[in-house]
Write an enzyme that holds these catalytic residues in place. Structure first.
Site, PDB file in Angstrom:
ATOM      1  CE  LYS A 128      46.194  48.308  35.539  1.00  0.00           C
ATOM      2  NZ  LYS A 128      45.202  47.941  34.493  1.00  0.00           N
TER       3      LYS A 128
ATOM      4  CG  ASP B  29      42.329  47.229  32.358  1.00  0.00           C
ATOM      5  OD1 ASP B  29      43.203  46.498  32.852  1.00  0.00           O
ATOM      6  OD2 ASP B  29      41.113  46.984  32.437  1.00  0.00           O
TER       7      ASP B  29
ATOM      8  CB  THR C  45      46.760  43.677  31.358  1.00  0.00           C
ATOM      9  OG1 THR C  45      45.877  42.752  32.006  1.00  0.00           O
ATOM     10  CG2 THR C  45      47.988  42.921  30.863  1.00  0.00           C
ATOM     11  CB  SER C  46      46.066  43.350  36.817  1.00  0.00           C
ATOM     12  OG  SER C  46      46.012  44.711  37.195  1.00  0.00           O
TER      13      SER C  46
ATOM     14  CG  ASP D 128      41.078  40.841  31.777  1.00  0.00           C
ATOM     15  OD1 ASP D 128      40.650  39.985  30.991  1.00  0.00           O
ATOM     16  OD2 ASP D 128      42.229  40.826  32.253  1.00  0.00           O
TER      17      ASP D 128
ATOM     18  CG  ASP E 115      37.193  47.520  33.490  1.00  0.00           C
ATOM     19  OD1 ASP E 115      36.457  46.662  34.022  1.00  0.00           O
ATOM     20  OD2 ASP E 115      38.428  47.398  33.450  1.00  0.00           O
TER      21      ASP E 115
END
Length: 225
Positions: free
Chosen positions: A144, A19, A112-113, A21, A169
């Site tokens: 996600k 991931d 990543t989103s 962020d 995270d």
């Protein structure tokens, strides 16, 4: 760092899936500045709302609010453009830059989103070189905690997702990693309160190494006793 003796340190992996962020870089302050502006404009309870934004795609976060007359796609585009403009305070998680440089380029991916343009902007701001393989918000129909993003990341690396280790995270990302069938390790560098999870955790990458064996598999090593 916790759970040094857990299976993620004993196991060997075909690839690592990260991931972004909160996992490789800290963008919380920048993200919350933008989202606060958006939430205030729509009359939301800002503190309660901000607790829900991390780890998810902007379009999914907006759609969950079910605000009448709001075009989630258009609002997500506004969020992305505002976040691209505001990268003040975006920094790499401790040790992340050095750790990533030790990994073979074809054995790790960013999942990543964030939209691709924002991901590249934040990586640049944090001093992290983009990997050859990225999966971003545009690449999946469901964000996600749906596992599609991690499955796709593994596919693009040419390996089974069950042979990967996911670095995450946020709760929604952890759930996505679990659902994909990969192992998960939790990065707690940006956590203000403990996250209850069965997975091992690291506070950063300063005391972490990855070794590539003769079969080309990666294994984590914790340098802390």
């Amino acid at each position: 760092m916790s759970a040094k003796g857990s299976t993620v340190f004993d196991h060997r992996y075909r690839a690592f899936l990260f991931d972004m962020d909160g996992t490789l870089l800290d963008s919380i302050a920048a993200a919350e500045r933008v989202w606060t502006t958006w939430a205030e404009r729509h009359g939301l309870d800002v503190p309660a709302f901000l607790a829900t934004i991390h780890g998810a795609r902007a379009i999914d976060t907006i759609a969950r609010q079910a605000l009448p007359g709001v075009d989630a796609q258009a609002e997500a585009q506004w969020i992305a453009e505002a976040e691209i403009e505001d990268v003040e305070g975006v920094v790499a998680i401790a040790g992340a830059v050095a750790f990533l440089k030790t990994l073979p380029g074809d054995q790790w991916a960013l999942v990543t989103s964030a939209p691709k343009a924002l991901a590249l902007r934040r990586l640049q701001a944090a001093g992290i070189s983009p990997p050859a393989t990225l999966v971003t918000a545009e690449d999946v129909a469901r964000g996600k905690p749906d596992p599609a993003c991690y499955v796709l990341g593994a596919q693009r690396l040419g390996v089974p997702v069950q042979d990967c280790l996911v670095f995450e995270d946020a709760t929604v990302g952890i759930r996505a990693g679990e659902a994909s069938g990969a192992d998960v390790i939790v990065v707690t560098a940006t956590h203000l309160t403990p996250l209850m999870t069965e997975h091992p955790s690291i506070a950063g990458y300063d005391h972490l190494q990855a070794h590539r064996d003769q079969e080309g598999l990666l294994q984590l090593q914790c340098l802390m006793s």
